[in-house]
Enzyme design. Structure first.
Site, mmCIF file in Angstrom:
data_model
loop_
_atom_site.group_PDB
_atom_site.id
_atom_site.type_symbol
_atom_site.label_atom_id
_atom_site.label_comp_id
_atom_site.label_asym_id
_atom_site.label_seq_id
_atom_site.Cartn_x
_atom_site.Cartn_y
_atom_site.Cartn_z
ATOM 1 N N ASN A 1 0.851 -1.188 0.000
ATOM 2 C CA ASN A 1 0.000 0.000 0.000
ATOM 3 C C ASN A 1 0.884 1.235 0.000
ATOM 4 O OD1 ASN A 1 -2.469 -1.304 0.109
ATOM 5 N ND2 ASN A 1 -2.512 -1.348 2.342
ATOM 6 N N ASP B 1 -4.667 -5.677 2.592
ATOM 7 C CA ASP B 1 -5.814 -6.524 2.926
ATOM 8 C C ASP B 1 -5.622 -7.966 2.464
ATOM 9 O OD1 ASP B 1 -7.393 -4.554 4.202
ATOM 10 O OD2 ASP B 1 -7.744 -3.636 2.242
ATOM 11 N N PRO C 1 -5.068 -11.101 8.211
ATOM 12 C CA PRO C 1 -5.834 -10.859 9.444
ATOM 13 C C PRO C 1 -6.008 -9.357 9.651
ATOM 14 C CG PRO C 1 -3.563 -11.485 9.945
ATOM 15 C CD PRO C 1 -3.731 -11.642 8.470
ATOM 16 N N ILE D 1 -5.584 -6.752 12.062
ATOM 17 C CA ILE D 1 -4.826 -6.694 13.320
ATOM 18 C C ILE D 1 -5.581 -5.919 14.394
ATOM 19 C CG2 ILE D 1 -2.632 -6.005 14.382
ATOM 20 C CD1 ILE D 1 -1.404 -6.261 11.499
ATOM 21 N N LYS E 1 -16.415 2.176 10.447
ATOM 22 C CA LYS E 1 -15.239 1.379 10.803
ATOM 23 C C LYS E 1 -15.073 1.325 12.322
ATOM 24 C CE LYS E 1 -12.611 1.631 7.329
ATOM 25 N NZ LYS E 1 -11.748 2.094 6.267
ATOM 26 N N LYS F 1 -15.292 -2.395 13.980
ATOM 27 C CA LYS F 1 -14.077 -2.978 14.565
ATOM 28 C C LYS F 1 -14.038 -2.810 16.083
ATOM 29 C CE LYS F 1 -11.301 -2.325 10.363
ATOM 30 N NZ LYS F 1 -9.962 -2.457 9.824
HETATM 31 O O1 C5P Z 1 -10.495 -1.430 7.073
HETATM 32 P P1 C5P Z 1 -9.365 -0.478 6.929
HETATM 33 O O2 C5P Z 1 -8.096 -1.107 6.413
HETATM 34 O O3 C5P Z 1 -9.697 0.763 6.148
HETATM 35 O O4 C5P Z 1 -9.090 0.006 8.419
HETATM 36 C C1 C5P Z 1 -8.043 0.828 8.735
HETATM 37 C C2 C5P Z 1 -7.647 0.618 10.154
HETATM 38 O O5 C5P Z 1 -7.528 -0.769 10.439
HETATM 39 C C3 C5P Z 1 -6.279 1.183 10.423
HETATM 40 O O6 C5P Z 1 -6.254 1.547 11.774
HETATM 41 C C4 C5P Z 1 -5.364 0.001 10.126
HETATM 42 O O7 C5P Z 1 -4.123 0.121 10.758
HETATM 43 C C5 C5P Z 1 -6.173 -1.151 10.662
HETATM 44 N N1 C5P Z 1 -5.984 -2.427 9.939
HETATM 45 C C6 C5P Z 1 -5.365 -3.487 10.573
HETATM 46 N N2 C5P Z 1 -5.220 -4.689 9.924
HETATM 47 C C7 C5P Z 1 -5.672 -4.844 8.681
HETATM 48 C C8 C5P Z 1 -6.298 -3.781 8.026
HETATM 49 C C9 C5P Z 1 -6.434 -2.575 8.673
HETATM 50 O O8 C5P Z 1 -4.931 -3.360 11.721
HETATM 51 N N3 C5P Z 1 -5.512 -6.010 8.069
#
Ligand code: C5P
Length: 403
Positions: free
Chosen positions: A210, A279, A305, A307, A337, A341
């Site tokens: 990314n 992702d 996963p 995180i 979000k 989460k």
């Molecule tokens: O769902 P999205 O990726 O947009 O969410 C962003 C938030 O989730 C950020 O805080 C990012 O660090 C965390 N995240 C994570 N693990 C992932 C994807 C996103 O901890 N696989």
């Protein structure tokens, strides 16, 4: 209490049209409680006279390395010894170059070299000068040397051109100086952060990733350390140096990032997921470089996963701060979000506002609603984010332990 109350600040004014804004800055800093002393370079004095600064600061103005008013004739040492910070506004391209190279050929540069207090630098110059590779190198070096660079702003310039290089407005500058002196709000707390991108290998030379500079995550790690926390930073690949006072674990993939986070998680009070985690990852990594002659290439991806969601779902979950970088519909996605989460706070921004830049425009989303912050340097935003979650932390931790 205002963080500037009782602080002694040296405001240094160098040669540039924006020197007129320094007069207002001196007035605002004084109004915010600081004891302001002005150092004027020869160039600065061509734009605004010492009389103006003396009247606004209520203190004598210093212009000369050999000023006989200092009993020991060592203004370059004595001026900064009991100062809480030196603020150079406006800072010309010339003075930035001199600072980077440790030149000491006038009162300001000699004082900066001899200082033992923080240095805040607010550049102001023509957009071409700001974009010039020499200035880019110098500003990067200034950051690496620990100076805090404030701005610059974009917009119309005195020369008639439009672009980056304007001195921040006095109110915004004053706000950032105040933010810099924010108190130790995380003393005794442990904070774990993720930052940067992840890199998911396809073969030994290729991978998917990314776009993420890591700047916001590193700025937050530094702000947490400055606020007195024990800080563990789990970082994907970036070119950034580990911030002072921060323990960093370097990782590549999301799986490695997850493992590193879980390893340092025990005892954590706050988890901040700034990383732009990929992702998906290739289902398998080829042992050898895949040759182009093999024709069309198909890569099977499996989900990584999440995180932060995993951390937030634990019984002993720390206070969780997530980030949402969206290209549209920020309110809906960021708050969505946060709830999906189970995060206590989400920092939202539009990618076009902050990606790769040193400043950003963000909105905080928590159980009480949305809280927009002014556009600011990422180090200042980091301070404001820390202040925000620190104010919610005690109540969260008490509820968690059932106290
Ligand atoms: O769902 P999205 O990726 O947009 O969410 C962003 C938030 O989730 C950020 O805080 C990012 O660090 C965390 N995240 C994570 N693990 C992932 C994807 C996103 O901890 N696989």
């Amino acid at each position: 209490m205002n963080p500037l109350e009782g602080k002694k600040l040296i405001v240094a004014v160098t040669g540039g049209v924006a020197a007129y804004k320094a007069a207002e800055l001196v007035r605002l800093l004084g109004k915010a409680g600081a004891d302001v002393h002005v150092v004027l370079t020869r160039g600065g004095a061509r734009f605004v006279t010492a009389v103006t600064f003396q009247a606004l600061s209520g203190n004598p103005v210093w212009e000369d390395l050999w000023d006989a008013r200092m009993p020991n004739n060592m203004a370059h040492i004595d001026l900064s010894r009991d100062a809480d910070a030196i603020v150079i506004a406006p800072a010309s391209a010339d003075v930035i170059a001199k600072l980077v190279h440790g030149l000491a050929d006038d009162l300001l540069t000699t004082m900066c070299l001899a200082r033992d207090c923080p240095l805040l630098v607010a550049p102001a110059m023509n957009r071409q000068m700001w974009e010039h590779p020499a200035t880019r190198r110098n500003v990067a070096c200034l950051n690496a040397d620990g100076a805090v660079v404030l701005g610059p702003d974009a917009g119309e310039q005195a020369c008639g051109e439009t672009g980056l290089g304007r001195l921040l407005e006095p109110e915004a500058l004053c706000e950032q100086v105040i933010g810099f002196f924010a108190p130790k709000l995380l003393a005794g707390r442990k904070v774990v952060l993720t930052a940067g991108p992840t890199f998911e290998a396809i073969d030994p030379v290729r991978g998917i990733t990314n776009i993420s500079s890591g700047k916001m995550g590193y700025a937050l790690a530094l702000a947490c350390a400055r606020a007195g926390a024990q800080v563990e930073l789990v970082s994907g690949p970036t070119g950034l140096a580990a911030p002072a006072g921060v323990h960093r674990t370097a990782v590549n993939s999301a799986l490695q990032m997850r493992d590193a986070v879980l390893a340092v998680l025990p005892g954590t009070d706050v988890f901040v997921g700034v990383a732009a985690v990929a992702d998906y990852a290739p289902a398998s990594v080829a042992e050898h470089k895949i040759k182009k002659t093999q024709g069309e290439m198909v890569v099977t991806l499996t989900p990584n996963p999440d995180i932060i969601a995993e951390v937030a779902a634990r019984d002993d979950a720390p206070f969780c701060v997530g980030f949402a970088a969206e290209s549209q519909d920020l309110d809906r996605y960021a708050e969505g979000k946060r709830q999906a989460k189970k995060l206590q706070l989400v920092v939202g921004n539009l990618v076009q506002d902050g990606m790769g830049r040193d400043d950003n425009q963000i909105i905080l989303y928590d159980a009480a609603g949305r809280h927009p912050l002014p556009r600011a340097h990422k180090s200042v935003l980091a301070q404001l984010i820390v202040e925000h979650f620190a104010s919610l932390l005690a109540a969260y931790l008490e509820a968690r332990t059932g106290v």
